[in-house]
Design a protein around this motif. Sequence first.
Motif, short mmCIF file in Angstrom:
data_model
loop_
_atom_site.label_atom_id
_atom_site.label_comp_id
_atom_site.label_asym_id
_atom_site.label_seq_id
_atom_site.Cartn_x
_atom_site.Cartn_y
_atom_site.Cartn_z
N THR A 15 0.83 -1.20 0.00
CA THR A 15 0.00 0.00 0.00
C THR A 15 0.87 1.25 0.00
OG1 THR A 15 -0.19 -0.38 2.39
CG2 THR A 15 -2.08 -0.96 1.03
N TYR A 16 0.52 2.21 -0.87
CA TYR A 16 1.32 3.43 -0.96
C TYR A 16 0.44 4.62 -1.32
CZ TYR A 16 1.17 3.69 -6.10
OH TYR A 16 0.76 3.83 -7.40
N LEU A 17 0.99 5.81 -1.07
CA LEU A 17 0.33 7.06 -1.39
C LEU A 17 1.15 7.80 -2.43
CD1 LEU A 17 -1.89 9.21 -0.70
CD2 LEU A 17 -0.26 10.14 0.98
N ASP A 18 0.50 8.23 -3.50
CA ASP A 18 1.16 9.07 -4.49
C ASP A 18 1.18 10.50 -3.94
OD1 ASP A 18 1.51 10.88 -6.82
OD2 ASP A 18 1.47 9.01 -7.95
N LEU A 19 2.36 11.13 -3.92
CA LEU A 19 2.49 12.44 -3.28
C LEU A 19 1.87 13.56 -4.10
CD1 LEU A 19 5.95 12.21 -1.54
CD2 LEU A 19 3.67 11.65 -0.70
N VAL A 20 1.54 13.30 -5.37
CA VAL A 20 0.74 14.27 -6.12
C VAL A 20 -0.65 14.38 -5.48
CG1 VAL A 20 -0.37 14.77 -8.33
CG2 VAL A 20 2.00 13.98 -8.27
N ASP A 21 -1.21 13.23 -5.08
CA ASP A 21 -2.51 13.24 -4.41
C ASP A 21 -2.41 13.97 -3.07
OD1 ASP A 21 -3.51 11.74 -6.50
OD2 ASP A 21 -3.27 9.82 -5.46
N LEU A 22 -1.33 13.74 -2.33
CA LEU A 22 -1.15 14.43 -1.06
C LEU A 22 -1.02 15.94 -1.26
CD1 LEU A 22 -0.72 14.21 2.03
CD2 LEU A 22 1.74 14.04 1.57
N ALA A 23 -0.25 16.33 -2.27
CA ALA A 23 -0.08 17.76 -2.55
C ALA A 23 -1.41 18.44 -2.85
CB ALA A 23 0.90 17.95 -3.70
N HIS A 24 -2.21 17.82 -3.70
CA HIS A 24 -3.50 18.40 -4.04
C HIS A 24 -4.40 18.49 -2.81
CE1 HIS A 24 -2.95 17.05 -8.51
NE2 HIS A 24 -2.40 18.23 -8.28
N ALA A 25 -4.37 17.47 -1.97
CA ALA A 25 -5.22 17.47 -0.77
C ALA A 25 -4.78 18.52 0.24
CB ALA A 25 -5.20 16.09 -0.12
N ARG A 26 -3.50 18.83 0.24
CA ARG A 26 -2.98 19.79 1.23
C ARG A 26 -2.79 21.19 0.64
NH1 ARG A 26 -4.86 16.21 3.99
NH2 ARG A 26 -3.60 14.64 5.07
N GLY A 27 -3.27 21.39 -0.59
CA GLY A 27 -3.19 22.71 -1.18
C GLY A 27 -1.80 23.14 -1.59
N GLU A 28 -0.95 22.18 -1.95
CA GLU A 28 0.42 22.47 -2.36
C GLU A 28 0.63 22.12 -3.83
OE1 GLU A 28 2.42 23.97 -0.45
OE2 GLU A 28 1.89 23.51 1.63
N GLU A 29 1.64 22.74 -4.44
CA GLU A 29 2.03 22.36 -5.79
C GLU A 29 2.79 21.02 -5.74
OE1 GLU A 29 1.46 23.62 -8.79
OE2 GLU A 29 0.10 25.08 -7.87
N PRO A 30 2.47 20.07 -6.61
CA PRO A 30 3.15 18.77 -6.58
C PRO A 30 4.67 18.88 -6.67
CG PRO A 30 1.19 18.61 -7.91
CD PRO A 30 1.33 20.06 -7.55
N ASP A 31 5.18 19.86 -7.42
CA ASP A 31 6.64 19.98 -7.56
C ASP A 31 7.32 20.33 -6.24
OD1 ASP A 31 6.58 19.28 -10.18
OD2 ASP A 31 6.92 21.30 -10.98
N LYS A 32 6.58 20.88 -5.30
CA LYS A 32 7.17 21.15 -3.98
C LYS A 32 7.62 19.85 -3.34
CE LYS A 32 6.17 23.11 0.58
NZ LYS A 32 5.17 23.81 1.44
N TYR A 33 6.87 18.78 -3.57
CA TYR A 33 7.21 17.47 -3.03
C TYR A 33 8.15 16.70 -3.96
CZ TYR A 33 3.22 18.20 0.15
OH TYR A 33 2.34 18.68 1.09
N LYS A 34 7.82 16.70 -5.26
CA LYS A 34 8.57 15.87 -6.21
C LYS A 34 9.98 16.41 -6.47
CE LYS A 34 6.30 14.16 -9.71
NZ LYS A 34 5.49 14.08 -10.95
N ILE A 35 10.13 17.74 -6.47
CA ILE A 35 11.43 18.35 -6.74
C ILE A 35 12.02 18.94 -5.46
CG2 ILE A 35 12.65 20.13 -8.04
CD1 ILE A 35 10.52 19.82 -10.23
#
Length: 388
Positions: A15-35
């Motif tokens: 089981t895993y969480l895609d951090l793009v989904d986490l970013a959207h849920a927390r109101g952040e840009e995905p690149d903040k997490y991915k990069i």
Amino acid sequence: MQIGIDQLAFYTPKTYLDLVDLAHARGEEPDKYKIGIGQSEQAVIPVTQDAVTLAANAAVRVVTDANRDKIAMVLFGTESGIDNSKSAAIYLKRLLKLPDAIRAVEIKQACYGATAGVQFAHDFVRLHPDQQVLVIGADIARYGLNTPGEVTQGGGAVAMTISANPQLFNLDDETAFRSEDIMDFWRPLYRTEALVDGRFSENVYIDFFKAVWRDYQAQSKRSIGDFTAFAFHLPFTKMGLKALRAILPEASESQQKELMANFEASRQYNRQVGNLYTGSLYLSLRSLFDNAALKPGQRLGLFSYGSGAEGEFFSGTVSDEFDATESQKWFSTYFKSRQRLDMTQYERLFTQQLPNHDVLLDLSDDDARFVLTGIQHDQRQYLDRNNK
């Protein structure tokens, strides 16, 4: 006589969480997490897994009938211990059916514990070259929902056998270490989630790396030109990149490109799993062996860091017999079989904590060989599905 890592295996649930989904849920840009953080996904650990079962599921891949009777010690590095008195290594010893004539000890110093085990094992095998030591790094990284550290959660276990004439990695004798009483990260006994001063911890990590790197160079008379690659403790992969960049100017332009390419290979698995605490460095090392074009005899540098704080830089060479084929196949199969959770599923699994009373757990969503079935009379109950 060469001494080092003979086998190195990993386990974490599917089981895993895609951090793009986490970013959207927390109101952040995905690149903040991915990069910005350097993470893409993180393992989510169900309540039916703890440090012991994670370790057992990894260790069965390195403990077989061929070496079971050679193992003289189990050194279990963790900061997710399940008991304030009894070692997690004792539970693991029983689940693996290891002999009674064995030492089984838990080691704690934040994320440094497994490295302490590797170094203790190295010294033991030097005196007892016909025996092996099983070293574990198993943890569940938790910071809480909607916290700054949420993006650096994860969990899993690495299991290593340390032996003479190892098949994977020959440890050098030189090693440099440092410890200071620093409050950059800690978890009091009454808390299930860690406390961390993130920016301060990053600075301490890099300061420790530079200090032990200088000490190692003075001790070994080696320079950055002697290294093909570096593997780092990676609570999030951008942390290791910052440390590497701190010494890259010491290398030639061509070597800088090689070191950066090999760093990318070393963080591939960590990007997809998240923070392992004690196992993080060794998942990075496994990723380096599996995803870089390494050759026997090449020297690798390893930096281990445990908040609070302890750091160590050590090195070794790729063994003549190393073969990453089996590990590559395992990871390929594992990543293809994972179950992506949506935010509701993730938050539900995260909040399912083991109570402080007797309980019987639902195992229907956990297909691992070793699982935690519940608590009976204040004792954790474990199941090996191969022994039903």
